[in-house]
Design a protein around this motif. Structure first.
Motif, PDB file in Angstrom:
ATOM      1  N   ILE A  11      13.055  19.708-100.223  1.00  0.00           N
ATOM      2  CA  ILE A  11      14.296  19.016 -99.897  1.00  0.00           C
ATOM      3  C   ILE A  11      15.316  20.063 -99.460  1.00  0.00           C
ATOM      4  O   ILE A  11      15.790  20.848-100.274  1.00  0.00           O
ATOM      5  N   PRO A  12      15.660  20.117 -98.156  1.00  0.00           N
ATOM      6  CA  PRO A  12      16.627  21.102 -97.687  1.00  0.00           C
ATOM      7  C   PRO A  12      18.037  20.786 -98.185  1.00  0.00           C
ATOM      8  O   PRO A  12      18.326  19.663 -98.619  1.00  0.00           O
ATOM      9  N   SER A  13      18.918  21.777 -98.121  1.00  0.00           N
ATOM     10  CA  SER A  13      20.297  21.540 -98.552  1.00  0.00           C
ATOM     11  C   SER A  13      20.952  20.539 -97.603  1.00  0.00           C
ATOM     12  O   SER A  13      20.698  20.523 -96.407  1.00  0.00           O
ATOM     13  N   GLY A  14      21.782  19.690 -98.145  1.00  0.00           N
ATOM     14  CA  GLY A  14      22.438  18.651 -97.350  1.00  0.00           C
ATOM     15  C   GLY A  14      21.681  17.339 -97.323  1.00  0.00           C
ATOM     16  O   GLY A  14      22.138  16.380 -96.714  1.00  0.00           O
ATOM     17  N   VAL A  15      20.519  17.297 -97.961  1.00  0.00           N
ATOM     18  CA  VAL A  15      19.705  16.076 -97.984  1.00  0.00           C
ATOM     19  C   VAL A  15      19.638  15.563 -99.412  1.00  0.00           C
ATOM     20  O   VAL A  15      19.390  16.326-100.342  1.00  0.00           O
ATOM     21  N   THR A  16      19.896  14.266 -99.585  1.00  0.00           N
ATOM     22  CA  THR A  16      19.779  13.655-100.908  1.00  0.00           C
ATOM     23  C   THR A  16      18.731  12.545-100.846  1.00  0.00           C
ATOM     24  O   THR A  16      18.649  11.817 -99.859  1.00  0.00           O
ATOM     25  N   ILE A  17      17.952  12.443-101.928  1.00  0.00           N
ATOM     26  CA  ILE A  17      16.926  11.407-102.026  1.00  0.00           C
ATOM     27  C   ILE A  17      17.230  10.561-103.249  1.00  0.00           C
ATOM     28  O   ILE A  17      17.361  11.081-104.356  1.00  0.00           O
ATOM     29  N   ASP A  18      17.354   9.255-103.034  1.00  0.00           N
ATOM     30  CA  ASP A  18      17.592   8.311-104.121  1.00  0.00           C
ATOM     31  C   ASP A  18      16.366   7.417-104.256  1.00  0.00           C
ATOM     32  O   ASP A  18      15.864   6.891-103.264  1.00  0.00           O
ATOM     33  N   LEU A  43       7.561   8.911-108.496  1.00  0.00           N
ATOM     34  CA  LEU A  43       8.219  10.008-107.802  1.00  0.00           C
ATOM     35  C   LEU A  43       9.027  10.812-108.800  1.00  0.00           C
ATOM     36  O   LEU A  43       9.815  10.257-109.567  1.00  0.00           O
ATOM     37  N   GLU A  44       8.839  12.136-108.793  1.00  0.00           N
ATOM     38  CA  GLU A  44       9.568  13.025-109.681  1.00  0.00           C
ATOM     39  C   GLU A  44      10.325  14.033-108.842  1.00  0.00           C
ATOM     40  O   GLU A  44       9.732  14.711-107.991  1.00  0.00           O
ATOM     41  N   GLN A  45      11.638  14.139-109.092  1.00  0.00           N
ATOM     42  CA  GLN A  45      12.463  15.060-108.330  1.00  0.00           C
ATOM     43  C   GLN A  45      12.851  16.244-109.206  1.00  0.00           C
ATOM     44  O   GLN A  45      13.393  16.070-110.290  1.00  0.00           O
ATOM     45  N   GLU A  46      12.549  17.452-108.731  1.00  0.00           N
ATOM     46  CA  GLU A  46      12.888  18.677-109.436  1.00  0.00           C
ATOM     47  C   GLU A  46      13.682  19.560-108.487  1.00  0.00           C
ATOM     48  O   GLU A  46      13.144  20.015-107.482  1.00  0.00           O
ATOM     49  N   GLU A  47      14.942  19.807-108.787  1.00  0.00           N
ATOM     50  CA  GLU A  47      15.837  20.659-107.995  1.00  0.00           C
ATOM     51  C   GLU A  47      15.692  20.383-106.503  1.00  0.00           C
ATOM     52  O   GLU A  47      16.229  19.419-106.006  1.00  0.00           O
ATOM     53  N   ASN A  48      14.945  21.231-105.775  1.00  0.00           N
ATOM     54  CA  ASN A  48      14.835  21.040-104.328  1.00  0.00           C
ATOM     55  C   ASN A  48      13.430  20.611-103.899  1.00  0.00           C
ATOM     56  O   ASN A  48      13.011  20.875-102.783  1.00  0.00           O
TER      57      ASN A  48
END
Length: 179
Positions: A11-18, A43-48
Motif C-alpha cells: 500500500i503506497p503512501s497516500g492510499v487508504t483501504i477500507d 483481509l488483514e491490514q498491517e501498516e503498509n
C-alpha cells in the motif's frame, strides 16, 4: 493455497483501504474504486501491506478466489495511484477520430460518423486524428471501452486497415494474383 494470493499487496503512501463486510474500498490520489470480495476470504491490514487470507484447508474454489481477489485489489491500488491507459491506432485512408466535448467522433469508412459518449470514470484523448488514448482508474472499464472502440473496425489482414492497439501485430495475407 494460491501462489498469487499469498503475496502481500503493498500500500503506497497516500492510499487508504477500507474493508467493511465484503466491500473493499481503495482511495488514492486519482480517485476511488471498490470491489465486493468473497465471504470465504479474510483481509488483514498491517501498516503498509494488505494480506488476503483463506481458511486452513481451502477448497479448489477458495484457492481460485484467493488469487483472483488478491489480483483485483492489487489492480485497484495501482489504478488509484498511477491509473491505466490503452492507446489505439487508426489505419486507413480517410479514417480519423476527433473529440467533441465528451463524445468521440470517428470516420471509419461508413456512410455515417460513429459517435461514442465517454462512460463515467473514463477519459478519452485524441492527440492526433489517428490516435485514441483511453484512460481511467479501473483496469476492466478501460480495457472494455478500448475493445468497444476497436470493434467498430477491426484490422483486416489484406491491407491492414482498421483500429488496432498500439504495438499489436496484424498477420498480413497475400491477395489474389492475376493470370
Amino acid at each position: 493455497m494460491s501462489r498469487i494470493g499469498k503475496k502481500p499487496i503493498e500500500i503506497p503512501s497516500g492510499v487508504t483501504i477500507d474493508v467493511k463486510d465484503n466491500l473493499v474500498t481503495v482511495k488514492g490520489p486519482k480517485g476511488e474504486d471498490s470491489q465486493l470480495v468473497s465471504k470465504n476470504l479474510k483481509l488483514e491490514q498491517e501498516e503498509n501491506e494488505l494480506l488476503v487470507m483463506t481458511s486452513e484447508n481451502p477448497t479448489k474454489i477458495e484457492n481460485q478466489e484467493h488469487g483472483l481477489y488478491r489480483s483485483l485489489i492489487a489492480n485497484m491500488v495501482l489504478g488509484v495511484t498511477e491509473g491505466y491507459q490503452k492507446t489505439l491506432q487508426i489505419e486507413g485512408t480517410g479514417y480519423r477520430a476527433q473529440k467533441q466535448g465528451k463524445t468521440l467522433v470517428m470516420n471509419l469508412g461508413f456512410s455515417h460518423q460513429v459517435k461514442m459518449d465517454d462512460p463515467e470514470g473514463i477519459e478519452v484523448e485524441v492527440p492526433n486524428d489517428r490516435t485514441i488514448v483511453v484512460k481511467g482508474i479501473n483496469k476492466q472499464l478501460v480495457g472494455q471501452y478500448a475493445a468497444n472502440i476497436r470493434n467498430w473496425r477491426k484490422p483486416e489482414p489484406y491491407k491492414g486497415k482498421g483500429i488496432r492497439y498500439e504495438g499489436e501485430h496484424i498477420r498480413r495475407k497475400v491477395g489474389k494474383t492475376g493470370k
